[in-house]
Design a protein around this motif. Sequence first.
Motif, PDB file in Angstrom:
ATOM      1  N   ALA A  60       0.829  -1.202   0.000  1.00  0.00           N
ATOM      2  CA  ALA A  60       0.000   0.000   0.000  1.00  0.00           C
ATOM      3  C   ALA A  60       0.869   1.260   0.000  1.00  0.00           C
ATOM      4  O   ALA A  60       0.546   2.245  -0.666  1.00  0.00           O
ATOM      5  N   VAL A  61       1.970   1.212   0.740  1.00  0.00           N
ATOM      6  CA  VAL A  61       2.893   2.354   0.754  1.00  0.00           C
ATOM      7  C   VAL A  61       3.478   2.565  -0.640  1.00  0.00           C
ATOM      8  O   VAL A  61       3.477   3.684  -1.175  1.00  0.00           O
ATOM      9  N   GLU A  62       3.957   1.491  -1.245  1.00  0.00           N
ATOM     10  CA  GLU A  62       4.554   1.590  -2.574  1.00  0.00           C
ATOM     11  C   GLU A  62       3.538   2.050  -3.614  1.00  0.00           C
ATOM     12  O   GLU A  62       3.892   2.679  -4.608  1.00  0.00           O
ATOM     13  N   GLY A  63       2.258   1.772  -3.347  1.00  0.00           N
ATOM     14  CA  GLY A  63       1.210   2.146  -4.283  1.00  0.00           C
ATOM     15  C   GLY A  63       0.932   3.634  -4.357  1.00  0.00           C
ATOM     16  O   GLY A  63       0.285   4.094  -5.303  1.00  0.00           O
ATOM     17  N   ILE A  64       1.414   4.401  -3.366  1.00  0.00           N
ATOM     18  CA  ILE A  64       1.132   5.853  -3.375  1.00  0.00           C
ATOM     19  C   ILE A  64       2.389   6.714  -3.568  1.00  0.00           C
ATOM     20  O   ILE A  64       2.289   7.925  -3.712  1.00  0.00           O
TER      21      ILE A  64
END
Length: 225
Positions: A56-60
């Motif tokens: 989720a972190v990498e997704g933003i």
Amino acid sequence: MKNVTVLSTKKLNQTQVNLFENQSITLIHRDFIQTQPKSFTLNQLYSYLIFTSQNAVEGILNHQHISKIKENPVLCVGIKTKSLLEKHGFKVLDCVRGAKDLTEVIENQYKKESFTFFCGQNRLDTLPNYFNFHQMIWNTYEVYQTELTPVKIENEPNGILFFSPSGVESFFLKNKTNPNQVAFCIGETTAETALQIGFKKVEIANEPSIESVIERAITYFNGEL
């Protein structure tokens, strides 16, 4: 310890592979899922941000409004998630083992606040159910998608390392379990999925990290549990 075979449902890096050195364990490691960032439009950002995975972190991180997103404090699940957030300039106020633990932190410290939850399309309902039950202000953005990439394993492993419920589901698309196999899981939700699908023996890592899952498997097969 007799020689055993352990399958990791995630490709390990060299440091993680090295943890099996000097052990009577044959390691097989394959990627049973793939994740990809997913585009999204940022409409409303509430007071506190929630991340329950590194994906989720990498997704933003490449979002056009990342600087604005970083202005808000974060509650997260997992030490590795916390580390990744802090590496990229986020302020993490609380870090816990799992989503259920996070609801307890919110209950005790942030009950009157509002939240934006960044997640994947296969998110668990633990947090949404909690927010809705208590009629709290919150929203969510799906920022990554998960693709199952099952692999047929010819020789049945003695132990299987799982890092998400999706990994468990992917494994069972092309493989079966037997009563003697042990599932080593990164957390309670992954363990519950393994039990539901057919594993009789399930071990949960002490911490929600890849290294802790590996350590649990090595300790188990050394007869130290």
